[in-house]
Design a protein around this motif. Structure first.
Motif, PDB file in Angstrom:
ATOM      1  N   SER A  24     -20.434 -22.321 -22.176  1.00  0.00           N
ATOM      2  CA  SER A  24     -20.029 -21.145 -22.943  1.00  0.00           C
ATOM      3  C   SER A  24     -21.234 -20.205 -23.036  1.00  0.00           C
ATOM      4  O   SER A  24     -22.334 -20.647 -23.369  1.00  0.00           O
ATOM      5  CB  SER A  24     -19.583 -21.581 -24.338  1.00  0.00           C
ATOM      6  OG  SER A  24     -19.476 -20.465 -25.191  1.00  0.00           O
ATOM      7  N   VAL A  25     -21.012 -18.909 -22.724  1.00  0.00           N
ATOM      8  CA  VAL A  25     -22.084 -17.914 -22.756  1.00  0.00           C
ATOM      9  C   VAL A  25     -21.632 -16.712 -23.572  1.00  0.00           C
ATOM     10  O   VAL A  25     -20.574 -16.133 -23.299  1.00  0.00           O
ATOM     11  CB  VAL A  25     -22.460 -17.440 -21.325  1.00  0.00           C
ATOM     12  CG1 VAL A  25     -23.549 -16.379 -21.379  1.00  0.00           C
ATOM     13  CG2 VAL A  25     -22.875 -18.610 -20.448  1.00  0.00           C
ATOM     14  N   LYS A  26     -22.433 -16.358 -24.570  1.00  0.00           N
ATOM     15  CA  LYS A  26     -22.203 -15.136 -25.351  1.00  0.00           C
ATOM     16  C   LYS A  26     -23.463 -14.292 -25.279  1.00  0.00           C
ATOM     17  O   LYS A  26     -24.579 -14.815 -25.380  1.00  0.00           O
ATOM     18  CB  LYS A  26     -21.884 -15.453 -26.805  1.00  0.00           C
ATOM     19  CG  LYS A  26     -20.541 -16.101 -27.013  1.00  0.00           C
ATOM     20  CD  LYS A  26     -20.267 -16.306 -28.489  1.00  0.00           C
ATOM     21  CE  LYS A  26     -18.945 -17.035 -28.676  1.00  0.00           C
ATOM     22  NZ  LYS A  26     -18.701 -17.326 -30.074  1.00  0.00           N
ATOM     23  N   VAL A  27     -23.281 -12.968 -25.115  1.00  0.00           N
ATOM     24  CA  VAL A  27     -24.401 -12.038 -24.988  1.00  0.00           C
ATOM     25  C   VAL A  27     -24.483 -11.184 -26.243  1.00  0.00           C
ATOM     26  O   VAL A  27     -23.467 -10.617 -26.672  1.00  0.00           O
ATOM     27  CB  VAL A  27     -24.211 -11.123 -23.754  1.00  0.00           C
ATOM     28  CG1 VAL A  27     -25.400 -10.190 -23.599  1.00  0.00           C
ATOM     29  CG2 VAL A  27     -24.007 -11.943 -22.490  1.00  0.00           C
ATOM     30  N   GLY A  28     -25.669 -11.066 -26.817  1.00  0.00           N
ATOM     31  CA  GLY A  28     -25.884 -10.222 -27.992  1.00  0.00           C
ATOM     32  C   GLY A  28     -26.074  -8.773 -27.564  1.00  0.00           C
ATOM     33  O   GLY A  28     -27.175  -8.234 -27.618  1.00  0.00           O
ATOM     34  N   ALA A  29     -24.980  -8.163 -27.103  1.00  0.00           N
ATOM     35  CA  ALA A  29     -25.024  -6.785 -26.611  1.00  0.00           C
ATOM     36  C   ALA A  29     -23.655  -6.152 -26.761  1.00  0.00           C
ATOM     37  O   ALA A  29     -22.644  -6.852 -26.839  1.00  0.00           O
ATOM     38  CB  ALA A  29     -25.449  -6.758 -25.134  1.00  0.00           C
ATOM     39  N   ASP A  30     -23.646  -4.830 -26.798  1.00  0.00           N
ATOM     40  CA  ASP A  30     -22.391  -4.090 -26.720  1.00  0.00           C
ATOM     41  C   ASP A  30     -22.116  -3.894 -25.235  1.00  0.00           C
ATOM     42  O   ASP A  30     -22.766  -3.077 -24.574  1.00  0.00           O
ATOM     43  CB  ASP A  30     -22.514  -2.740 -27.440  1.00  0.00           C
ATOM     44  CG  ASP A  30     -22.672  -2.924 -28.947  1.00  0.00           C
ATOM     45  OD1 ASP A  30     -22.009  -3.817 -29.506  1.00  0.00           O
ATOM     46  OD2 ASP A  30     -23.471  -2.185 -29.550  1.00  0.00           O
ATOM     47  N   ILE A  31     -21.196  -4.670 -24.704  1.00  0.00           N
ATOM     48  CA  ILE A  31     -20.957  -4.722 -23.261  1.00  0.00           C
ATOM     49  C   ILE A  31     -19.994  -3.620 -22.843  1.00  0.00           C
ATOM     50  O   ILE A  31     -18.917  -3.463 -23.425  1.00  0.00           O
ATOM     51  CB  ILE A  31     -20.459  -6.114 -22.864  1.00  0.00           C
ATOM     52  CG1 ILE A  31     -21.592  -7.118 -23.124  1.00  0.00           C
ATOM     53  CG2 ILE A  31     -20.001  -6.148 -21.412  1.00  0.00           C
ATOM     54  CD1 ILE A  31     -21.271  -8.538 -22.806  1.00  0.00           C
ATOM     55  N   THR A  32     -20.400  -2.859 -21.819  1.00  0.00           N
ATOM     56  CA  THR A  32     -19.578  -1.761 -21.307  1.00  0.00           C
ATOM     57  C   THR A  32     -18.886  -2.123 -19.991  1.00  0.00           C
ATOM     58  O   THR A  32     -17.869  -1.540 -19.650  1.00  0.00           O
ATOM     59  CB  THR A  32     -20.422  -0.491 -21.095  1.00  0.00           C
ATOM     60  OG1 THR A  32     -21.517  -0.799 -20.224  1.00  0.00           O
ATOM     61  CG2 THR A  32     -20.957   0.032 -22.426  1.00  0.00           C
ATOM     62  N   LYS A  33     -19.468  -3.064 -19.245  1.00  0.00           N
ATOM     63  CA  LYS A  33     -18.890  -3.538 -17.982  1.00  0.00           C
ATOM     64  C   LYS A  33     -19.207  -5.017 -17.852  1.00  0.00           C
ATOM     65  O   LYS A  33     -20.269  -5.461 -18.298  1.00  0.00           O
ATOM     66  CB  LYS A  33     -19.545  -2.855 -16.766  1.00  0.00           C
ATOM     67  CG  LYS A  33     -19.185  -1.448 -16.510  1.00  0.00           C
ATOM     68  CD  LYS A  33     -19.839  -1.042 -15.186  1.00  0.00           C
ATOM     69  CE  LYS A  33     -19.808   0.449 -14.986  1.00  0.00           C
ATOM     70  NZ  LYS A  33     -20.571   0.852 -13.809  1.00  0.00           N
ATOM     71  N   SER A  34     -18.312  -5.757 -17.198  1.00  0.00           N
ATOM     72  CA  SER A  34     -18.594  -7.173 -16.959  1.00  0.00           C
ATOM     73  C   SER A  34     -17.738  -7.681 -15.804  1.00  0.00           C
ATOM     74  O   SER A  34     -16.716  -7.096 -15.467  1.00  0.00           O
ATOM     75  CB  SER A  34     -18.321  -8.003 -18.220  1.00  0.00           C
ATOM     76  OG  SER A  34     -16.939  -7.976 -18.539  1.00  0.00           O
TER      77      SER A  34
END
Length: 188
Positions: A24-34
């Motif tokens: 499981s991976v969570k990123v501490g960012a406001d993601i605009t593309k993935s």
């Protein structure tokens, strides 16, 4: 009030567990593309020792995201390297090796970033490492990797050389479950 519009450009995450592992991976960012699509719960993938990731019936070589980190962006513009344009690609390849990227990861980095680099006579290269990236865009990874290599390139075009405090580039040895992430500053 006036800031440059910039975000974390194409951070790519590779996962290399010792055996097939649900990660499981969570990123501490406001993601605009993935890629694959990032959900509110992050990604949960079946990671293979080869680096192949299985997600919702599809196979991926890595996890890709762009966005703005929710944490602190360190001011390292007095640190780094000034490189003449003619030496830029060879210096970058050498630095990527020093920072712990393997041949495939380095090739992926260069494929994405080469045409986005300044064409000025000189270029400032400043690297953020794992501690700075953990502040800027923390990752929550379960199970926790034994080794994490996170690098991020901040760069600027220069008409003439400037004095900088040289950075020491190194990487930990890859032991056990290894996570590698690379990215750079994408000016919008």
């Amino acid at each position: 009030e006036y800031t440059v519009q910039a975000e974390c450009g194409k951070p790519v995450i590779y996962l290399y567990p010792e055996k097939d592992t649900q990660v499981s991976v969570k990123v501490g960012a406001d993601i605009t593309k993935s890629e694959p699509l990032y959900s509110d719960n992050g990604w949960t993938v079946l990671a293979h020792p080869s680096g192949q990731l299985d997600y919702q019936g599809q196979v991926y070589p890595n996890l890709f995201w762009e966005g703005t980190g929710k944490g602190f962006y360190p001011n390292l513009t007095n640190y780094g390297f000034v490189v003449a344009q003619k030496d830029l690609i060879s210096v970058l390849n050498s630095q990527l090796r020093d920072l712990g990227l393997n041949a495939k990861e380095s090739a992926d980095f260069m494929e994405f970033w080469t045409d986005k680099l300044p064409t000025t006579p000189y270029v400032r290269l400043t690297w953020l490492g794992t501690p700075q990236m953990n502040q800027l865009a923390p990752l929550s990874v379960i199970p926790r990797p034994d080794t994490s290599i996170r690098i991020f390139l901040d760069f600027a075009g220069l008409d003439k050389p400037i004095k900088l405090i040289p950075q020491k580039l190194s990487a930990p040895s890859r032991r056990g479950f290894t996570l590698v992430e690379w990215g750079g500053l994408l000016i919008k």
